[in-house]
Every structure is written in C-alpha cells, then in structure tokens.
Motif scaffolding. Structure first.
Motif, PDB file in Angstrom:
ATOM      1  N   TRP A 195       1.017  -1.351   0.199  1.00 14.16           N
ATOM      2  CA  TRP A 195       0.212  -0.293  -0.113  1.00 14.16           C
ATOM      3  C   TRP A 195       0.816   1.618  -0.035  1.00 14.16           C
ATOM      4  O   TRP A 195       1.898   1.112   0.104  1.00 14.16           O
ATOM      5  N   LEU A 196      -0.020   2.803  -0.104  1.00 14.34           N
ATOM      6  CA  LEU A 196       0.731   3.588  -0.645  1.00 14.34           C
ATOM      7  C   LEU A 196       0.725   4.702   0.077  1.00 14.34           C
ATOM      8  O   LEU A 196      -1.086   4.679   0.001  1.00 14.34           O
ATOM      9  N   LEU A 197       0.033   4.974   1.464  1.00 12.11           N
ATOM     10  CA  LEU A 197      -0.076   6.216   3.171  1.00 12.11           C
ATOM     11  C   LEU A 197       0.154   7.036   2.383  1.00 12.11           C
ATOM     12  O   LEU A 197       0.998   7.434   2.256  1.00 12.11           O
ATOM     13  N   GLY A 198      -0.751   7.921   2.288  1.00  8.30           N
ATOM     14  CA  GLY A 198      -0.657   9.338   2.179  1.00  8.30           C
ATOM     15  C   GLY A 198      -0.533  10.454   3.321  1.00  8.30           C
ATOM     16  O   GLY A 198      -1.351  10.330   4.622  1.00  8.30           O
ATOM     17  N   LEU A 199       0.902  10.885   3.574  1.00 11.91           N
ATOM     18  CA  LEU A 199       0.845  11.891   5.065  1.00 11.91           C
ATOM     19  C   LEU A 199       1.218  13.328   4.308  1.00 11.91           C
ATOM     20  O   LEU A 199       1.340  13.509   5.530  1.00 11.91           O
ATOM     21  N   ASN A 200       0.274  13.848   3.816  1.00 11.38           N
ATOM     22  CA  ASN A 200      -0.309  15.221   3.875  1.00 11.38           C
ATOM     23  C   ASN A 200      -1.359  15.666   2.400  1.00 11.38           C
ATOM     24  O   ASN A 200      -1.488  14.105   1.553  1.00 11.38           O
ATOM     25  N   GLY A 201      -1.417  16.419   2.661  1.00 16.28           N
ATOM     26  CA  GLY A 201      -2.592  16.750   1.705  1.00 16.28           C
ATOM     27  C   GLY A 201      -3.486  16.502   0.997  1.00 16.28           C
ATOM     28  O   GLY A 201      -4.163  15.549   2.106  1.00 16.28           O
ATOM     29  N   ILE A 202      -3.697  15.753  -0.242  1.00 13.66           N
ATOM     30  CA  ILE A 202      -5.408  15.958  -0.606  1.00 13.66           C
ATOM     31  C   ILE A 202      -5.646  14.118  -0.389  1.00 13.66           C
ATOM     32  O   ILE A 202      -6.594  13.610   0.291  1.00 13.66           O
TER      33      ILE A 202
END
Length: 264
Positions: free
Chosen positions: A45-52
């Motif tokens: 998985w890619l986990l979003g750390l900021n933003g959208i």
C-alpha cells in the motif's frame, strides 16, 4: 513467513465497460484506478502523509504500478504538481519493490533525496510526487515493523479516519483481497453495514471485533460460540501481533498493522 499470491491477471488488459469485472465487495480509494480491481492480489500500500490523500491508503499490485495524475495510471494522484506518469513502482514480492521516475521531467523525491534511477523501496520509505508525500507499506511484516512509526505531516481532520491496518485473505477464490482496519472498533461479520463484511456462511452476522487501542490491538468474538483461530489456536479473545494469522469461518486472513504518529 512465506506467503505468495499467484495471480496472472494483467491490470492493463482491463477493457472499459465490462461491469462484470467489478467486485462490489472492495472499497476503492479515491486515488485508485477503478480499472484495477479483483481478482488481482494486493501486494502492498501507499499511505498518504499529507495533502489531498492524507490518511488514505492506495493499493499496489504485483508487478508494474504507475503513479501519476493521468486517469490511465494504476494509482491516480490528484495533488498539485504531479506529473501524468510521475513514478513507477515494480512490486517484486510482498516484501520488496523498486521505484523509478516516470515519463515526466518533474522530480521524484525518495527519503528526502532526488531519485533519478531505479531504487529499492523498503517498508516505511517515503517518496514525494509533486506536493504529495506517501509512505510505502509492504504486504508482509519485517523485523523492524514493531519499532518503526509512520509519521503524518499534517493532523487529520476529526471527521477523517486513517487506515492503520488490514486483513488480507490468504486462500480461496479471493486470495489477496484486503479489508481496511481503522482506529477504534472494527466489527466483522456477514451482516452488511459492518466495518468488515465477509460473505461466508460460517461467519455469523456479527462474528468478532478487532479493536485498535492506544497501545495495542485485540480481537474478541461477539459470542463464545463463534469460532475464532489465532495462529491455528482456538481463542476466546486475545491481543494481536503484526503478522498473526486469523481463522474466520472458512478462510484465513493475515493481520497487518502499522504505527502512525504526527510530525511536530
């Protein structure tokens, strides 16, 4: 632990308009290309750390995963300044991947350094495309997992839930599909509307509850008569460790979790 998902389906063979390929049991992230769906196995998985995409997990699949703003990418990133195909992630196994710059002149940043050539991507590594920062989460736990924390760059809005774990099906016709786990209680059963819905005749309407506490995870059957196996041993409730194998109904699931924090 040696878990291999054998799937030969190529996501690039998808033909738009064939609705029969859609698995309604899978909840897709906003940034997930809807053409990449079951029966491909989740491989990380890619986990979003900021933003959208803050707090959002985006699935990776075996082999090549394109990342960019184009609707043709496997992972569609809607943050500002993202190239149409900004990066390419080649998932070699559930433990290792390679990241490369895509077909764009915009920079790819890996662990805060420019990345101009194919480079190993390890669990917990961060990379930035445009203004969006992601952490790579490997499918299989590593020896350092229990000690490593994934840090958000922004505080999540109170209405948003961050994915902090997954159940990954290990065998059967849907081997490799994943279910998200969130902070607090995650109710599991074959009743629609629960956090995790399992279409399994041997799973009760409300079978068990996995809870993420501040310092640990637990799993407890709703009834002592509900069959539950943890690493092959019958259980009436126990703490969970990263990488445990859960037996629910007719199937087994890998319990995968991460620690998250906030950069001050």
């Amino acid at each position: 632990m040696n878990i291999q998902f054998q799937h030969t389906n190529d996501p690039h063979d998808y033909k738009p308009g064939i609705s029969s390929q859609v698995d309604e049991g899978l909840a897709l992230s906003r940034g997930q290309n809807p053409s990449v769906r079951f029966p491909l196995a989740t491989s990380g998985w890619l986990l979003g750390l900021n933003g959208i995409h803050l707090g959002e997990d985006l699935r990776l699949y075996p082999g090549i995963n394109t990342v960019g703003s184009s609707a043709h990418c496997d992972v569609v990133v809607t943050a500002p300044n993202v190239g149409r195909q900004h990066a390419v992630i080649d998932v070699i196994s559930g433990e290792s991947a390679i990241i490369s710059p895509g077909s764009t002149h915009r920079p790819l940043i890996l662990n805060e350094h420019p990345c101009a050539n194919p480079s190993p991507l390890c669990h917990g590594d961060t990379f930035q495309v445009g203004e969006q920062l992601f952490a790579y989460i490997s499918l299989l736990p590593t020896s350092a997992d229990d000690r490593r924390t994934i840090f958000f760059q922004e505080r999540l809005p109170s209405r948003n839930l961050c994915t902090v774990g997954w159940l990954v099906e290990l065998a059967g016709s849907r081997e490799g599909r994943d279910f998200r786990l969130f902070p607090g209680e995650n109710r599991i059963g074959n009743q629609p509307g629960l956090e995790i819905f399992l279409s399994d005749p041997e799973v009760n309407s409300r079978h068990c509850v996995i809870t993420r506490h501040p310092d640990n995870w637990t799993i407890v059957p709703v009834s002592v008569t509900d069959p539950l196996l943890v690493n092959g041993v019958p259980s009436t409730g126990t703490a969970l460790q990263n990488g445990d194998i859960l037996g629910l109904g007719q199937r087994e699931y890998l319990f995968r979790t991460i620690k998250v924090g906030l950069t001050i």
